[in-house]
Motif scaffolding. Structure first.
Motif, short mmCIF file in Angstrom:
data_model
loop_
_atom_site.label_atom_id
_atom_site.label_comp_id
_atom_site.label_asym_id
_atom_site.label_seq_id
_atom_site.Cartn_x
_atom_site.Cartn_y
_atom_site.Cartn_z
N VAL A 169 0.84 -1.20 0.00
CA VAL A 169 0.00 0.00 0.00
C VAL A 169 0.87 1.25 0.00
O VAL A 169 0.66 2.19 -0.78
N ASN A 170 1.88 1.27 0.88
CA ASN A 170 2.79 2.41 0.93
C ASN A 170 3.51 2.60 -0.39
O ASN A 170 3.63 3.71 -0.91
N ASP A 171 4.04 1.50 -0.93
CA ASP A 171 4.81 1.60 -2.17
C ASP A 171 3.94 1.96 -3.36
O ASP A 171 4.38 2.66 -4.28
N SER A 172 2.68 1.47 -3.36
CA SER A 172 1.81 1.69 -4.51
C SER A 172 1.14 3.06 -4.48
O SER A 172 1.03 3.72 -5.52
N PHE A 173 0.67 3.47 -3.32
CA PHE A 173 -0.12 4.70 -3.23
C PHE A 173 0.59 5.84 -2.52
O PHE A 173 0.17 6.99 -2.61
N GLY A 174 1.64 5.54 -1.79
CA GLY A 174 2.36 6.57 -1.06
C GLY A 174 2.08 6.51 0.43
O GLY A 174 1.09 5.92 0.89
N HIS A 175 2.95 7.14 1.21
CA HIS A 175 2.85 7.07 2.67
C HIS A 175 1.63 7.79 3.21
O HIS A 175 1.11 7.42 4.26
N ASP A 176 1.15 8.82 2.51
CA ASP A 176 -0.05 9.51 2.98
C ASP A 176 -1.24 8.56 3.01
O ASP A 176 -2.04 8.57 3.94
N TYR A 177 -1.36 7.75 1.97
CA TYR A 177 -2.45 6.77 1.94
C TYR A 177 -2.23 5.70 2.98
O TYR A 177 -3.18 5.21 3.60
N GLY A 178 -0.97 5.32 3.19
CA GLY A 178 -0.68 4.35 4.24
C GLY A 178 -1.09 4.87 5.61
O GLY A 178 -1.66 4.13 6.42
N ASN A 179 -0.83 6.16 5.86
CA ASN A 179 -1.23 6.75 7.14
C ASN A 179 -2.75 6.82 7.28
O ASN A 179 -3.30 6.62 8.37
N MET A 180 -3.42 7.12 6.17
CA MET A 180 -4.89 7.13 6.20
C MET A 180 -5.43 5.75 6.57
O MET A 180 -6.38 5.62 7.36
N LEU A 181 -4.81 4.72 6.02
CA LEU A 181 -5.24 3.36 6.33
C LEU A 181 -4.99 3.03 7.80
O LEU A 181 -5.83 2.43 8.48
N LEU A 182 -3.84 3.44 8.33
CA LEU A 182 -3.53 3.18 9.74
C LEU A 182 -4.53 3.85 10.67
O LEU A 182 -4.94 3.27 11.68
#
Length: 614
Positions: free
Chosen positions: A225-238
C-alpha cells in the motif's frame, strides 16, 4: 491577646476606682477607656497593613514587582494584599482579590490539598506544594506554592503566599509524557505504555486466577500500500485501522500501536484457545468492510500472533515476545492467519535468526549460484532465451532451492542485495556466452517488489549493464502483476526501463490484480502465463478457457506470450493450437547450471518441433 487582656483589666479597675471617688469622674474614665479600645482596635487593623506601610522602599519594590504571585493572607485565609503579578496571573484586580479566600480559587480536585496545607501553616509550619486554581475567565492554572507564617510572639496571625505559575512547564511535561507513551499519529498508546499496563493487569489477573491473552497483529502486504499509493495513503489506512480495532476491546482490555503497521492488544479473562478463536473472529469481522482511501477501495487482512499467560511467573516482556514469535509463525504460514504460541516456536524463531545470519554470510562468501531454464519458440523448437534462477550452495545443506529462502529474504529486506547479485551475475554470464560465440538471446531476471520500487531503478540497472558490457536488448526484466497496482508509478518506471532499451515482461499473469484497461497502457513486451493455469488446462475447462483468452488478448495487444510450467505433450499441443509464442518447463528441461546450459545451446533443441510434426 495578652495585651488586650491587660488593657481591658486596667480599664475596668480605673472605672471602678473613679466611680467610688467621684461619680462624674468615673464617666470621664469610661469615655477615655472606650477611646483607648478604639485606638487599639485601629492599631490591630494597621497591623494588617504594616507590610504595605513599611518604610523600607526596597522591600516595597521587591513585593510589588516580584515576578511571582505574592499575597498576604489573614488568619482566615483571605487576601489582605496582593502584588501586580497576582492580577496578571489570576485575572482579578486587587480590589476583587482583597478579602477573597485563597481556597475559593482552587480547582475542585485541589480544594482538600490547599485547605490542609493552609492549616499546617496556621500551626506555624511553612509548606510548599503544587496545586491548581482557576483563572477569572475559567481556565486552569498550575501553581507551585510556598506558604510562610508571619509570627508575633510565637503565634502566627497572617500568611505570605509565593506562587510560581508552572502551567507552561506542566504542559511541556504532559507533552513529553504523551510523546513517551502515545503514538503521535493514531493517538493510541505505544509499546511502552502497553507494557506498563500489561504488567499491572498480569499481576491483578494472577491474584484472581484469570488469564490474559496478548495479540500481536500485523497488516498483510501493508508495504505494498505504501509503495503503490504513497505514505499519505498508508497513514490514512492506519488511522482507519486504529478506529476499527477500538471496536474490538472493552474497558478491561487494551489496544496500542507498537510500530509501523503492527498493533498490540491484550484481552483479560481468556480461558483457552476457544476464547482466542472468538476474539480473532471479531477482529476479522471489523476488517471485512473495505477501507476507502479517497478514490480507492482496499480489502485488508491481518496476521495475528497470540500468547496466553499461564500460571508460571511470566512477565509482560516475555508474553509480548511470545506473541511476536507467534505472529512471525502466522506470516510464515501464508498470512491472513493466526497462531497461538507454543514452546516449539522458540526453536523456529532461533532458526529464523540463524537463517538471516547465514544469508548475510552467503552474500559475503559468494555462496549463491545461478541456474538457467531455456525458453523455447513453440514453432521452431529453438531456444530463444533463458531465465536466470538463483540457488544457494549452502556449505552444510548443499543446494538450497529458492522457495526455502527467498520469501524470508523478501520479509527481511535481504532480497534487495540478493536481487542485485542475481542481476549482475546474469548479465555477466550472458555477455560471456556471447563472447564464446553462442547465439545472442535475452536473459530473464525477476525483479522483487522492493527492487522495483527502489529510487533510481533505471540508474542502477544502467550501471550493471555498463559494468558487464551487456547490450540492453539482451536483458529482460520480469515483474509481477502486484507491482502494477500503483499505475502511475508502474508506468513511469516501465517507461524509464524501456528508454534504457531493456525488455519487460509481466510474470505469473492471471494471479494478480492487473486491470485490462491499464494493461494496454503499460510499455511491456511479453506476458508469462502462470504455471497454475497451465498445469490443469487438460482437465479443467475453466483453466483452458483462461489460457486461451490470455493468449488471444495478448495477440490483440501486439505482445508476445510465454507459458511456463509445461510438463506434458498434451499441454504443449494445446498451447500450440492456441498460438502461444514461447514455452518453458520440464518437458524441455529443468533449470540447469551454466555448463549444462552451454551444452544445450550447442546442440539446440528440436524437441518441440519434432513432437508437433508427429
Amino acid at each position: 491577646m495578652r495585651k488586650w487582656f491587660y488593657i481591658g483589666g486596667y480599664s475596668v479597675l480605673v472605672i471602678m476606682a473613679s466611680l467610688y471617688i467621684k461619680p462624674y469622674a468615673g464617666w470621664i474614665c469610661i469615655l477615655a477607656s472606650l477611646m483607648l479600645l478604639v485606638v487599639m482596635s485601629r492599631g490591630n487593623l494597621l497591623r494588617e497593613r504594616e507590610f504595605e506601610e513599611a518604610e523600607d522602599p526596597h522591600l516595597q519594590t521587591l513585593f510589588k514587582h516580584n515576578p511571582n504571585v505574592v499575597g498576604i493572607l489573614n488568619r482566615e485565609g483571605c487576601f489582605i494584599r496582593v502584588n501586580l503579578e497576582s492580577e496578571r496571573v489570576l485575572g482579578y484586580n486587587s480590589d476583587e482579590l482583597i478579602h477573597k479566600p485563597f481556597v475559593s480559587l482552587a480547582a475542585e480536585d485541589q480544594y482538600e490539598l490547599i485547605s490542609s496545607s493552609l492549616k499546617e501553616v496556621h500551626r506555624g509550619n511553612p509548606v510548599s506544594f503544587e496545586t491548581a486554581v482557576f483563572h477569572k475567565t475559567g481556565y486552569r492554572i498550575n501553581l507551585h506554592v510556598t506558604a510562610l507564617p508571619a509570627e508575633d510572639n510565637d503565634s502566627p496571625h497572617s500568611y505570605m503566599l509565593i506562587c510560581q505559575d508552572i502551567s507552561e512547564r506542566k504542559r511541556g511535561d504532559e507533552k513529553i509524557r504523551y510523546m513517551a507513551y502515545y503514538d503521535d499519529m493514531t493517538g493510541l498508546p505505544n509499546r511502552r505504555l502497553f507494557k506498563d499496563h500489561l504488567s499491572a493487569t498480569l499481576a491483578m489477573s494472577r491474584s484472581v486466577g484469570q488469564k490474559v491473552a496478548v495479540f500481536y497483529l500485523d497488516i498483510d502486504r501493508f508495504k505494498l500500500v505504501n509503495d503503490s499509493f504513497g505514505h499519505d495513503y498508508g497513514n490514512m489506512l492506519l488511522l482507519q485501522l486504529a478506529e476499527r480495532f477500538t471496536r474490538c476491546i472493552t474497558e478491561n482490555d487494551f489496544l496500542a500501536r507498537t510500530e509501523g503497521d503492527e498493533f498490540a492488544l491484550y484481552f483479560t479473562n481468556v480461558a483457552d484457545s476457544n476464547d482466542v478463536i472468538a476474539l480473532v473472529a471479531g477482529i476479522n469481522r471489523v476488517l471485512e468492510e473495505p477501507f476507502v482511501l479517497e478514490q480507492y477501495e482496499l480489502h485488508v487482512t491481518a496476521s495475528i500472533g497470540v500468547a496466553i499467560s499461564s500460571d508460571k511467573t511470566e512477565d509482560a516482556e516475555t508474553l509480548m515476545k511470545h506473541a511476536d514469535i507467534a505472529l512471525a509463525r502466522a506470516k510464515e504460514k501464508g498470512r491472513n492467519d493466526f497462531q497461538i504460541f507454543n514452546s516449539d516456536m522458540k526453536s523456529i524463531s532461533i532458526n529464523r535468526i540463524k537463517l538471516e545470519n547465514e544469508l548475510r554470510k552467503a552474500l559475503t562468501n559468494d555462496e549463491f549460484t545461478l541456474y538457467y531454464q531455456p525458453q523455447v519458440d513453440i514453432e521452431s523448437g529453438r531456444i530463444v532465451g533463458t531465465e536466470a534462477l538463483i540457488r544457494w550452495n549452502h556449505p552444510e545443506r548443499g543446494l538450497v532451492p529458492p522457495n526455502q529462502f527467498i520469501p524470508f529474504a523478501e520479509e527481511t529486506g535481504l532480497i534487495v542485495p540478493i536481487g542485485e547479485w542475481v542481476l549482475r551475475a546474469a548479465c555477466k554470464q550472458n555477455k560471456a556466452w556471447q563472447e564464446q560465440g553462442f547465439p545472442a538471446m535475452p536473459i530473464s531476471v525477476n525483479l522483487s517488489m522492493r527492487q522495483f520500487f527502489q529510487h533510481n531503478l533505471k540508474g542502477k540497472i544502467s550501471y550493471v549493464l555498463e559494468q558487464t558490457g551487456l547490450a540492453p536488448q539482451y536483458l529482460e526484466l520480469e515483474i509481477t502483476e502486484s507491482m502494477t497496482m500503483d499505475v502511475d508509478h508502474a508506468i513511469q518506471s516501465l517507461l524509464e526501463l524501456k528508454d534504457l532499451g531493456v525488455n519487460v515482461s509481466i510474470d505469473d499473469f492471471g494471479t494478480g490484480y492487473s486491470s485490462l484497461y491499464f494493461l494496454k497502457k503499460f510499455p511491456i513486451d511479453k506476458l508469462k502465463i502462470d504455471r497454475s493455469f497451465v498445469r490443469d488446462i487438460m482437465t479443467d475447462p475453466n483453466d483452458a478457457a483462461i489460457v486461451a483468452t490470455i493468449i488471444a488478448m495478448t495477440h490483440h495487444l501486439n505482445l508476445k506470450v510465454i507459458a511456463e510450467g509445461v510438463e506434458t505433450e498434451d499441454q504443449l499441443r494445446f498451447l500450440h493450437q492456441n498460438r502461444c509464442n514461447e514455452v518453458q518447463g520440464y518437458w524441455f528441461s529443468p533449470p540447469v547450471d551454466a555448463r549444462q546450459m552451454e551444452v544445450m545451446l550447442v546442440g539446440g533443441s528440436q524437441a518441440a518441433a519434432a513432437k508437433l510434426e508427429q
